[in-house]
Design an enzyme around this catalytic site. Structure first.
Site, PDB file in Angstrom:
ATOM      1  N   ASP A 107     -38.073  56.473  82.170  1.00 32.79           N
ATOM      2  CA  ASP A 107     -38.245  55.028  82.121  1.00 32.79           C
ATOM      3  C   ASP A 107     -39.182  54.576  83.250  1.00 32.79           C
ATOM      4  O   ASP A 107     -40.328  55.012  83.294  1.00 32.79           O
ATOM      5  CB  ASP A 107     -36.859  54.365  82.180  1.00 32.79           C
ATOM      6  CG  ASP A 107     -36.881  52.885  81.895  1.00 32.79           C
ATOM      7  OD1 ASP A 107     -36.921  52.115  82.873  1.00 32.79           O
ATOM      8  OD2 ASP A 107     -36.855  52.495  80.709  1.00 32.79           O
ATOM      9  N   ARG A 108     -38.737  53.721  84.165  1.00 33.51           N
ATOM     10  CA  ARG A 108     -39.609  53.275  85.254  1.00 33.51           C
ATOM     11  C   ARG A 108     -40.076  54.450  86.100  1.00 33.51           C
ATOM     12  O   ARG A 108     -41.234  54.499  86.534  1.00 33.51           O
ATOM     13  CB  ARG A 108     -38.886  52.264  86.164  1.00 33.51           C
ATOM     14  CG  ARG A 108     -38.261  51.074  85.460  1.00 33.51           C
ATOM     15  CD  ARG A 108     -39.241  50.311  84.614  1.00 33.51           C
ATOM     16  NE  ARG A 108     -40.269  49.659  85.424  1.00 33.51           N
ATOM     17  CZ  ARG A 108     -41.320  49.022  84.905  1.00 33.51           C
ATOM     18  NH1 ARG A 108     -41.512  49.004  83.599  1.00 33.51           N
ATOM     19  NH2 ARG A 108     -42.213  48.435  85.691  1.00 33.51           N
ATOM     20  N   HIS A 152     -37.253  41.610  78.186  1.00 29.81           N
ATOM     21  CA  HIS A 152     -37.152  41.671  79.643  1.00 29.81           C
ATOM     22  C   HIS A 152     -38.502  41.934  80.289  1.00 29.81           C
ATOM     23  O   HIS A 152     -38.738  41.523  81.432  1.00 29.81           O
ATOM     24  CB  HIS A 152     -36.148  42.741  80.059  1.00 29.81           C
ATOM     25  CG  HIS A 152     -36.499  44.131  79.601  1.00 29.81           C
ATOM     26  ND1 HIS A 152     -36.634  44.481  78.268  1.00 29.81           N
ATOM     27  CD2 HIS A 152     -36.755  45.277  80.309  1.00 29.81           C
ATOM     28  CE1 HIS A 152     -36.956  45.754  78.188  1.00 29.81           C
ATOM     29  NE2 HIS A 152     -37.043  46.255  79.395  1.00 29.81           N
ATOM     30  N   TYR A 212     -41.326  45.370  87.734  1.00 28.52           N
ATOM     31  CA  TYR A 212     -41.758  45.036  86.373  1.00 28.52           C
ATOM     32  C   TYR A 212     -42.982  44.132  86.374  1.00 28.52           C
ATOM     33  O   TYR A 212     -43.882  44.286  85.536  1.00 28.52           O
ATOM     34  CB  TYR A 212     -40.602  44.370  85.612  1.00 28.52           C
ATOM     35  CG  TYR A 212     -39.679  45.344  84.944  1.00 28.52           C
ATOM     36  CD1 TYR A 212     -39.860  45.701  83.609  1.00 28.52           C
ATOM     37  CD2 TYR A 212     -38.634  45.925  85.643  1.00 28.52           C
ATOM     38  CE1 TYR A 212     -39.015  46.594  82.988  1.00 28.52           C
ATOM     39  CE2 TYR A 212     -37.782  46.830  85.034  1.00 28.52           C
ATOM     40  CZ  TYR A 212     -37.974  47.163  83.703  1.00 28.52           C
ATOM     41  OH  TYR A 212     -37.149  48.064  83.090  1.00 28.52           O
ATOM     42  N   HIS A 272     -31.318  56.231  74.848  1.00 25.76           N
ATOM     43  CA  HIS A 272     -32.315  56.124  75.909  1.00 25.76           C
ATOM     44  C   HIS A 272     -31.919  56.885  77.166  1.00 25.76           C
ATOM     45  O   HIS A 272     -32.768  57.475  77.837  1.00 25.76           O
ATOM     46  CB  HIS A 272     -32.514  54.642  76.239  1.00 25.76           C
ATOM     47  CG  HIS A 272     -33.472  54.362  77.348  1.00 25.76           C
ATOM     48  ND1 HIS A 272     -34.817  54.664  77.275  1.00 25.76           N
ATOM     49  CD2 HIS A 272     -33.281  53.790  78.572  1.00 25.76           C
ATOM     50  CE1 HIS A 272     -35.421  54.291  78.389  1.00 25.76           C
ATOM     51  NE2 HIS A 272     -34.513  53.761  79.195  1.00 25.76           N
TER      52      HIS A 272
END
Length: 292
Positions: A107-108, A152, A212, A272
């Site tokens: 992910d990030r 988001h 983000y 996920h």
């Protein structure tokens, strides 16, 4: 009390500009750095790290702005750029005595790993990305009602102020929503680990939003420059993803292939949070990558 990963040796290591990362280390041998995603901490790797530590030095930091790592203010829009966070990772590995290392991110953390591979190709020997697209491609495929799944991303891309206030008003509801929505199986995230994730996020709203927000700003500029220059990941690359491309009308492997000459792309059947839901499959894939 915050849970810790069994077998980890915890250290605080200063990487740049006085920023210290909470870092869990296990095992010995060639180094592999594992970077967590949102809304998690290094604890997401607890199962995978225990296996890899049999023959590797496994390094699991909390990214800057997350967990128990420092959370500097984002004064100019670059403090949480993936370039800055990737430099943290390279400095961290070096401080632990590893000039070259394998790197995997979820992910990030996968976006940080991607940038580290482009910016520091001589340091990263192998690269794995779990369930994310490169930033440019992610924004390109988000359109129409299908983009609602990424609400988001748009919320946290807004200028400083409103997103932070909205999320801070109900942080457990906001971050817990993603833990529930994105999980493909119950029980993958035990109550004590979930509580640790929520605590970490609750204390890091401004820095998570800044992370983000960077992906809607400075990160795009960096990726566009690499694409224009024809820069690619030079090391063996493995990408594991859910088969969510079909719902949004794209083929993930086709989007990844221009970025990596030596690419192995595979889909997984779990949710996920694959390192927690199916750690055996993730570990097998990482070991196969390390043999390439």
């Amino acid at each position: 009390m915050t849970p810790t990963g069994t077998g980890f040796d915890y250290r605080r290591i200063t990487v740049a500009d006085g920023v210290a990362l909470n870092t869990a280390v296990m095992g010995s041998g060639p180094a592999i750095v594992l970077l967590h995603g949102f809304p998690q901490t290094h604890l997401m790797w607890r199962h995978v790290a225990a296996d890899l530590a049999a023959d590797h030095t496994v390094i699991c930091p909390d990214l800057r702005g997350y967990g128990d790592s420092d959370k500097p203010l984002d004064t100019d829009g670059t403090v949480y750029s993936k370039r800055t966070m990737a430099a943290d990772v390279v400095a961290l590995a070096g401080a632990l005595g590893h000039e070259r290392f394998a790197l995997a991110g979820h992910d990030r953390g996968a976006l940080v790993a991607f940038r580290a591979g482009l910016d520091h190709p001589g340091r990263v020997t192998h690269l794995a990305s779990l369930d994310v697209l490169p930033t440019l491609d992610m924004w390109d495929v988000m359109h129409g009602v299908g983009a609602a799944v990424g609400f988001h991303l748009y919320l946290m891309a807004q200028p400083p102020g409103l997103p932070e206030r909205m999320i801070a008003a109900a942080p457990d509801a906001f971050f817990g929503y993603f833990l529930d929505l994105w999980s493909g199986s119950s029980g993958a995230v035990p109550d004590d680990i979930r509580a640790a994730y929520l605590r970490g996020c609750r204390e890091a709203v401004p820095s998570i939003v800044a992370d983000y927000r960077a992906s809607a700003g400075i990160d795009i500029e960096h990726d566009q420059a690499d694409r224009a220059a024809g820069n690619r990941l030079r090391m063996p690359v493995t990408v594991l993803q859910q088969d969510w491309g079909a719902a949004l009308g794209f083929e993930a492997a086709a989007l990844w292939s221009p970025w990596a000459a030596d690419l192995h792309h595979a889909t997984v059947s779990c949710g996920h949070f694959m390192a927690e839901e199916d750690p055996a499959e993730v570990t097998r894939s990482l070991r196969a990558l390390l043999r390439r």
